[in-house]
Scaffold this motif. Structure first.
Motif, PDB file in Angstrom:
ATOM      1  N   SER A 452      30.131 -17.171 -16.242  1.00 43.57           N
ATOM      2  CA  SER A 452      29.963 -18.480 -16.852  1.00 43.57           C
ATOM      3  C   SER A 452      31.178 -19.371 -16.597  1.00 43.57           C
ATOM      4  CB  SER A 452      29.721 -18.305 -18.346  1.00 43.57           C
ATOM      5  OG  SER A 452      30.045 -19.472 -19.020  1.00 43.57           O
ATOM      6  N   TYR A 598      21.608 -15.167 -25.170  1.00 40.32           N
ATOM      7  CA  TYR A 598      20.918 -16.410 -25.528  1.00 40.32           C
ATOM      8  C   TYR A 598      21.619 -17.174 -26.647  1.00 40.32           C
ATOM      9  CZ  TYR A 598      18.467 -15.293 -29.944  1.00 40.32           C
ATOM     10  OH  TYR A 598      18.152 -15.023 -31.233  1.00 40.32           O
ATOM     11  N   ILE A 622      21.296 -25.265 -24.152  1.00 42.59           N
ATOM     12  CA  ILE A 622      20.523 -25.237 -22.911  1.00 42.59           C
ATOM     13  C   ILE A 622      21.122 -24.238 -21.929  1.00 42.59           C
ATOM     14  CG2 ILE A 622      19.751 -26.626 -20.933  1.00 42.59           C
ATOM     15  CD1 ILE A 622      19.975 -29.066 -22.863  1.00 42.59           C
ATOM     16  N   TYR A 623      22.430 -24.305 -21.817  1.00 43.40           N
ATOM     17  CA  TYR A 623      23.134 -23.483 -20.842  1.00 43.40           C
ATOM     18  C   TYR A 623      22.962 -21.998 -21.144  1.00 43.40           C
ATOM     19  CZ  TYR A 623      27.205 -21.512 -18.446  1.00 43.40           C
ATOM     20  OH  TYR A 623      28.039 -20.766 -17.685  1.00 43.40           O
ATOM     21  N   SER A 626      19.377 -20.783 -20.579  1.00 40.09           N
ATOM     22  CA  SER A 626      19.059 -20.596 -19.156  1.00 40.09           C
ATOM     23  C   SER A 626      19.714 -19.322 -18.633  1.00 40.09           C
ATOM     24  CB  SER A 626      19.553 -21.767 -18.316  1.00 40.09           C
ATOM     25  OG  SER A 626      19.493 -22.952 -19.034  1.00 40.09           O
ATOM     26  N   TYR A 629      17.897 -16.344 -19.831  1.00 38.51           N
ATOM     27  CA  TYR A 629      16.610 -16.246 -19.156  1.00 38.51           C
ATOM     28  C   TYR A 629      16.770 -15.635 -17.771  1.00 38.51           C
ATOM     29  CZ  TYR A 629      11.726 -17.633 -18.713  1.00 38.51           C
ATOM     30  OH  TYR A 629      10.377 -17.626 -18.620  1.00 38.51           O
ATOM     31  N   VAL A 630      17.739 -16.155 -17.058  1.00 39.80           N
ATOM     32  CA  VAL A 630      17.988 -15.665 -15.696  1.00 39.80           C
ATOM     33  C   VAL A 630      18.374 -14.186 -15.727  1.00 39.80           C
ATOM     34  CG1 VAL A 630      19.531 -15.845 -13.709  1.00 39.80           C
ATOM     35  CG2 VAL A 630      18.620 -17.922 -14.770  1.00 39.80           C
TER      36      VAL A 630
END
Lengths: 643, 147
Positions: A452, A598, A622-623, A626, A629-630
């Motif tokens: 990140s 998450y 949001i970040y 995502s 999710y990935v």
């Protein structure tokens, strides 16, 4: 009369201590729009005058090459205070005087404060106040923020200086430099009519990015290129300063200081890092273990109160709202209080004593590869305990870019609240190698935080490079007064700003769970939201129950476990049996990976909002979603190959 | 002759020749890294980077990436071997561990020994003539030996 005072000085000259000595409890973090750097303001009454004191960020110059410098300079330029107090360190005045010379170019009414005079005296250093004042042509006050010496003199001096006429005390550069400055100033004056044309001319020659841009339409290149005399101007200022210092310091002693001896151990080649880790371990234990009973007690008290309310008032919407909503919310906020105050207390000790910059120095190489500095290492480490104090601990990271990257990446580090979820899932699906699975999640969470940082540095802050220039101040014994103020003010800030949001969101969550039918959770609004969310999560094979649990988990990650309990309650089988039908092993693993990464819990989001503003709280949601999710999808796909 | 501040060994003092011409340079100037001033290398972080420098009475840490861009000359006529092209020199300081020293000793280079520089990077010692790579040459410090 109201007098507006600005405090300026290099970092680590005891500016904050002096500010505390001047204002005491009557201080607050100024709310400047769009400013992520903390600026404090305070009020003091003195001899019938009202002093409004602004503590500007510590800087070495006013060149506006960093955000701190720009904030300090814009304040001095556009919100011109009545008096500017420039603080220099008695033991190394040069850099402080350099800032003073720059501030005088703004034609401000300035006072020079030479701080830590008690330490100087101990070292046999004698500073001639009159001589300094004579050369600099500004009033000079000798203070010790620690002992309180000279504070009253300073207050008197501020009051008397405020009523004097604004005077131009200019330092004259060498003839050659001066000629160029005047030539430029004349051009600037003729073409823009700027009042502070001399100041603009000097900053142009120093290569100040903002001034150069502002004057870009003018034809100045024929006289000099921007930044042409950068080194020359600095050289001339420092030559002048060295002369003044030589004249004003009457005795010099050179002995091996205590600081050097301590540094030899704390930043040692071999034991420096182990010492840092040991200290962090102690701090971690104190912030999360030692004070934990207090947290548990507060939480217990409130859940007890909730039980009592239910027993007294009987079932009903109002009872449920008071017991589960309000009391639950207050309990959720208060449960953080012991950890947060303990953390700030420790951070205060490390900052006040001078260890914090050393810790950053020792660990810097490790973080540099992630384009961060050693200062953020501690925040990531604290993340294993709880993301809230970890996010709070980024305060004081001097580089704004680095601070934002740290705040957005720290929540990936797996906090202790996520552990119950891992344990539950691992015990059901991976009973034979539970330990390995849980450990792998922890390792993965560290990687997620690292990736990140890299991703954010490459995208959000592309091309921006933070420079790491850090001053190592002398070691000092932290004063209790400063520590108490530091802990209280920061703790209070958290309680007021983040606490409110945490409280409100628990109320909202309660409502979502209570309505429309308090007796059937599966029909609640929350469950309906869960069903909607499950559409998005379908590729991950999370059904509506898993999605609802995840939705609730945003309130606090450990709630996921209890939500599963509630959702499956109605049928007769045990939770374990039902859960084992919910997932296959691959889905189970991708589920805990998802939980690891998450959306940060409300408390963390509230903290991010109060630290960096709504924009970054939204980005964080949001970040992280995502990212989760990935990661979960990747687990699905890789798992799909092997399964 | 000029060398990078990041190559100056711990414990040595150097005079600043120039700082980079950008924002980093501006920051350094205001902190006292002004051409003409002297700067002393105080210590080095456990992992070799960053290092602590004393400049104008303050201890300041710099990463090697930044220090690399500050040009200095070491005081007392000391030069790294990489800067020297000819003449007779005495070895005064070596930056490196035991292996590094052992390797140099086998070539006849040790603290106190005299060497003749034939051309850039080519050294004649009592053991023979050796070509020394830039990386190593930066870590061997010499003082001119006129005697």
């Amino acid at each position: 009369m109201t007098i507006r005072v600005a405090l300026c000085g290099n970092p680590n000259v005891g500016k904050t201590s002096l500010f505390n000595a001047l204002t005491g409890m009557r201080q607050y973090v100024a709310n400047w729009p769009g400013v992520t750097v903390e600026v404090k303001e305070g009020v003091r009454s003195w001899r019938g005058h009202q002093l409004i004191i602004t503590d500007l960020p510590g800087t070495y110059s006013l060149l506006a090459t960093s955000l701190d410098e720009k904030i300090a300079r814009d304040f001095l330029l556009y919100k011109t205070p009545d008096v500017v107090v420039v603080i220099a360190d008695a033991l190394s005045m040069e850099q402080g005087l350099y800032l003073l010379l720059e501030i005088l170019e703004l034609e401000a009414r300035a006072i020079l404060v030479v701080n830590a005079i008690d330490e100087a005296r101990q070292k046999g250093l004698v500073i001639d106040r009159q001589e300094l004042s004579k050369h600099l042509k500004v009033p000079v006050v000798l203070t010790s923020a620690l002992t309180g010496e000279g504070i009253q003199d300073l207050l008197d001096c501020i009051v008397s200086t405020a009523s004097t006429e604004q005077k131009r005390v200019l330092f004259n550069f060498s003839d050659k430099t001066e000629k160029m400055i005047q030539q430029l100033a004349a051009l600037i004056k003729a073409q823009v009519g700027e009042a502070a044309s001399r100041w603009f001319a000097i900053k142009y020659l120093e290569g100040d990015p903002h001034v150069v841009e502002r004057l870009s339409q003018l034809v100045l290149k024929s006289v000099a290129k921007p930044g042409n005399l950068k080194s020359q101007i600095a050289r001339e200022r420092y030559d002048h300063i060295q002369l003044i210092v030589k004249e004003s310091i009457m005795a010099i002693s050179k002995e091996l200081s205590m600081s050097e001896a301590i540094d030899h151990v704390l930043t040692h080649k071999f034991i420096g890092i182990p010492i840092f880790l040991a200290l962090m371990y102690l701090a971690f234990n104190f912030a999360f273990e030692t004070v934990q009973p207090l947290s548990d007690f507060l939480e217990g008290t409130f859940s007890h109160l909730a039980e009592l309310t239910k027993a007294r008032l009987g079932e009903g919407m109002v009872t449920s709202m008071i017991a589960d909503g309000i009391l639950g919310g207050v309990g959720a906020v208060l449960a953080f209080v012991p950890n947060i105050f303990a953390l700030f207390f420790l951070l205060g000790i490390m900052e006040d004593s001078g260890y914090l910059p050393r810790a950053a120095f020792v660990m810097d190489r490790v973080m540099y590869s992630l384009k961060l500095s050693g200062r953020s290492f501690m925040s990531f480490l604290l993340g294993f305990g709880c993301s809230v104090p970890a996010v709070l601990s980024t305060r004081g990271i001097p580089d704004v870019r680095e601070r934002i990257v740290s705040v957005l990446s720290v929540p990936f580090v797996s906090c202790s609240a996520r552990l119950p979820v891992y344990l539950l899932i691992a015990s059901i699906f991976f009973s034979r190698n539970q330990g390995v699975v849980v450990f792998s999640i922890y390792v993965l969470s560290m990687f997620a935080a690292m990736i990140s940082s890299l991703v954010l540095n490459r995208t959000l802050f592309k091309g921006q490079k933070g420079i790491f220039v850090l001053e190592l101040p002398r070691y000092r014994l932290p004063s209790f007064r400063n520590l108490a103020l530091y802990t209280w003010l920061r703790g209070k800030h958290f309680l007021v700003k983040a606490g409110t949001i945490i409280f409100i969101s628990s109320l909202v969550l309660w409502a979502l769970m209570y309505f429309p039918d308090p007796n059937d959770v599966t029909r609640s609004f929350a469950a309906q939201i869960g069903k909607a969310v499950s559409l998005v999560l379908r590729p991950l094979k999370f059904d509506w129950r898993a999605s609802t649990a995840l939705f609730f988990g945003v309130a606090a990650k450990e709630i996921i476990v209890s939500t599963f309990g509630m959702l499956f309650n109605t049928q007769g089988e045990t939770l374990t049996e039902q859960l084992s039908q919910l997932f296959d092993p691959v889905t189970a693993y991708s589920f805990i990976v998802f939980v690891m990464a998450y959306i940060p819990c409300f408390a963390t989001l509230a903290t991010i909002k109060s630290e960096l503003g709504t924009k970054y709280a939204v980005i964080s949601v949001i970040y992280s979603f995502s990212m989760a999710y990935v990661l979960a999808l990747a687990v699905r796909m890789i798992g799909g190959i092997f399964a | 002759m000029a060398m990078s501040l990041s190559d100056v060994p711990v414990g040595f003092e150097a005079k600043i020749i120039s700082v980079p011409d950008d924002d980093v340079g501006s920051r350094l100037l205001s902190m006292g890294f002004v051409p003409g001033n002297s700067v002393k290398v105080i210590s080095c972080a456990p992992l070799g980077d960053p290092r602590v420098y004393m400049v104008m009475g303050k201890m300041v840490t710099l990463r090697n990436d930044e220090a690399k861009r500050i040009l200095v000359s070491v005081e007392n006529g000391m030069e790294p071997l990489s800067n020297v092209t000819d003449g007779i020199w005495r070895v005064v300081h070596l930056v490196g561990g035991r292996n590094f020293r052992e390797k140099l000793r086998s070539m006849g280079i040790d603290i106190g020994s005299t060497v003749k520089i034939v051309s850039k990077g080519v050294v004649e010692t009592n053991r023979g003539v050796f070509r020394i790579g830039l990386g190593m040459a930066r870590r061997i410090f010499l003082r001119r030996d006129d005697a």
